[in-house]
Design a protein around this motif. Sequence first.
Motif, PDB file in Angstrom:
ATOM      1  N   MET A   1       4.899  11.098   9.442  1.00  0.00           N
ATOM      2  CA  MET A   1       4.608   9.670   9.630  1.00  0.00           C
ATOM      3  C   MET A   1       3.272   9.475  10.335  1.00  0.00           C
ATOM      4  O   MET A   1       2.503   8.580   9.983  1.00  0.00           O
ATOM      5  N   LEU A   2       3.006  10.300  11.334  1.00  0.00           N
ATOM      6  CA  LEU A   2       1.743  10.203  12.052  1.00  0.00           C
ATOM      7  C   LEU A   2       0.566  10.452  11.112  1.00  0.00           C
ATOM      8  O   LEU A   2      -0.424   9.723  11.133  1.00  0.00           O
ATOM      9  N   TRP A   3       0.706  11.457  10.253  1.00  0.00           N
ATOM     10  CA  TRP A   3      -0.349  11.728   9.275  1.00  0.00           C
ATOM     11  C   TRP A   3      -0.543  10.535   8.340  1.00  0.00           C
ATOM     12  O   TRP A   3      -1.675  10.139   8.061  1.00  0.00           O
ATOM     13  N   LEU A   4       0.550   9.966   7.860  1.00  0.00           N
ATOM     14  CA  LEU A   4       0.447   8.815   6.959  1.00  0.00           C
ATOM     15  C   LEU A   4      -0.235   7.627   7.632  1.00  0.00           C
ATOM     16  O   LEU A   4      -1.065   6.953   7.019  1.00  0.00           O
TER      17      LEU A   4
ATOM     18  N   MET B   1      -3.947   7.084  -0.248  1.00  0.00           N
ATOM     19  CA  MET B   1      -3.489   6.336  -1.422  1.00  0.00           C
ATOM     20  C   MET B   1      -2.713   7.307  -2.299  1.00  0.00           C
ATOM     21  O   MET B   1      -3.306   8.139  -2.984  1.00  0.00           O
ATOM     22  N   LEU B   2      -1.401   7.247  -2.247  1.00  0.00           N
ATOM     23  CA  LEU B   2      -0.554   8.217  -2.938  1.00  0.00           C
ATOM     24  C   LEU B   2      -0.330   7.852  -4.403  1.00  0.00           C
ATOM     25  O   LEU B   2      -0.037   8.710  -5.214  1.00  0.00           O
ATOM     26  N   TRP B   3      -0.445   6.575  -4.742  1.00  0.00           N
ATOM     27  CA  TRP B   3      -0.327   6.137  -6.128  1.00  0.00           C
ATOM     28  C   TRP B   3      -1.131   4.899  -6.342  1.00  0.00           C
ATOM     29  O   TRP B   3      -1.658   4.294  -5.501  1.00  0.00           O
TER      30      TRP B   3
ATOM     31  N   ALA C   1       0.861  -1.189   0.000  1.00  0.00           N
ATOM     32  CA  ALA C   1       0.000   0.000   0.000  1.00  0.00           C
ATOM     33  C   ALA C   1       0.897   1.239   0.000  1.00  0.00           C
ATOM     34  O   ALA C   1       1.932   1.282   0.665  1.00  0.00           O
ATOM     35  N   SER C   2       0.504   2.254  -0.743  1.00  0.00           N
ATOM     36  CA  SER C   2       1.365   3.427  -0.909  1.00  0.00           C
ATOM     37  C   SER C   2       1.669   4.122   0.410  1.00  0.00           C
ATOM     38  O   SER C   2       2.792   4.581   0.632  1.00  0.00           O
ATOM     39  N   TRP C   3       0.706   4.195   1.310  1.00  0.00           N
ATOM     40  CA  TRP C   3       0.955   4.879   2.586  1.00  0.00           C
ATOM     41  C   TRP C   3       1.927   4.088   3.451  1.00  0.00           C
ATOM     42  O   TRP C   3       2.687   4.682   4.223  1.00  0.00           O
ATOM     43  N   VAL C   4       1.930   2.764   3.327  1.00  0.00           N
ATOM     44  CA  VAL C   4       2.885   1.944   4.084  1.00  0.00           C
ATOM     45  C   VAL C   4       4.300   2.179   3.553  1.00  0.00           C
ATOM     46  O   VAL C   4       5.241   2.387   4.333  1.00  0.00           O
ATOM     47  N   ILE C   5       4.451   2.190   2.243  1.00  0.00           N
ATOM     48  CA  ILE C   5       5.765   2.421   1.637  1.00  0.00           C
ATOM     49  C   ILE C   5       6.270   3.828   1.969  1.00  0.00           C
ATOM     50  O   ILE C   5       7.439   4.012   2.318  1.00  0.00           O
ATOM     51  N   ALA C   6       5.387   4.823   1.897  1.00  0.00           N
ATOM     52  CA  ALA C   6       5.776   6.194   2.226  1.00  0.00           C
ATOM     53  C   ALA C   6       6.161   6.308   3.704  1.00  0.00           C
ATOM     54  O   ALA C   6       7.132   6.983   4.050  1.00  0.00           O
TER      55      ALA C   6
END
Length: 146
Positions: free
Chosen positions: A135-138, A144-146, A79-84
């Motif tokens: 990080m807290l926001w993510l 979903m960033l991508w 998931a994009s938020w996990v990778i970010a």
Amino acid sequence: MNYMYGTIVFVHVVSAVLSIGPLFLLMPTIKRLRNVDVSTESAYLSVIHVIIRIVMHSGHMLVISGVLLILTGPWPWYASWVIATLAVLLLSGVFLSTGFTKVLRKYHLPESNKGDLLTILNRTSWIYIGLMLIMLWLMVQKPMLW
């Protein structure tokens, strides 16, 4: 299993608070450190070291509980938020180890300018707080960033 997941979420939230909160104590400590004598200086530096240790160890708990949440939760690793979040996590880990430790090591050197080092330490604290808030926001928003 639901009880276990809730417990891990609780540990994750508490470790997130402990990895950000103590950093706000650094600002007044650094401000007071600018105007103390040599005998009091070591006490303030000890407080700074304790704060950084708390932040570091709670960061370890944050990572461990985060990994457990991904393993047991509904979100995939890709998931994009996990990778970010992982990218910001790696950046903040490198930043924490270099930004605080190197400055504090230089503090006792005779040729060091303590005022400049305290300014760097204060700026480093704010940058690290910013990274932790990203990080807290993510983690909360899960965009979903991508």
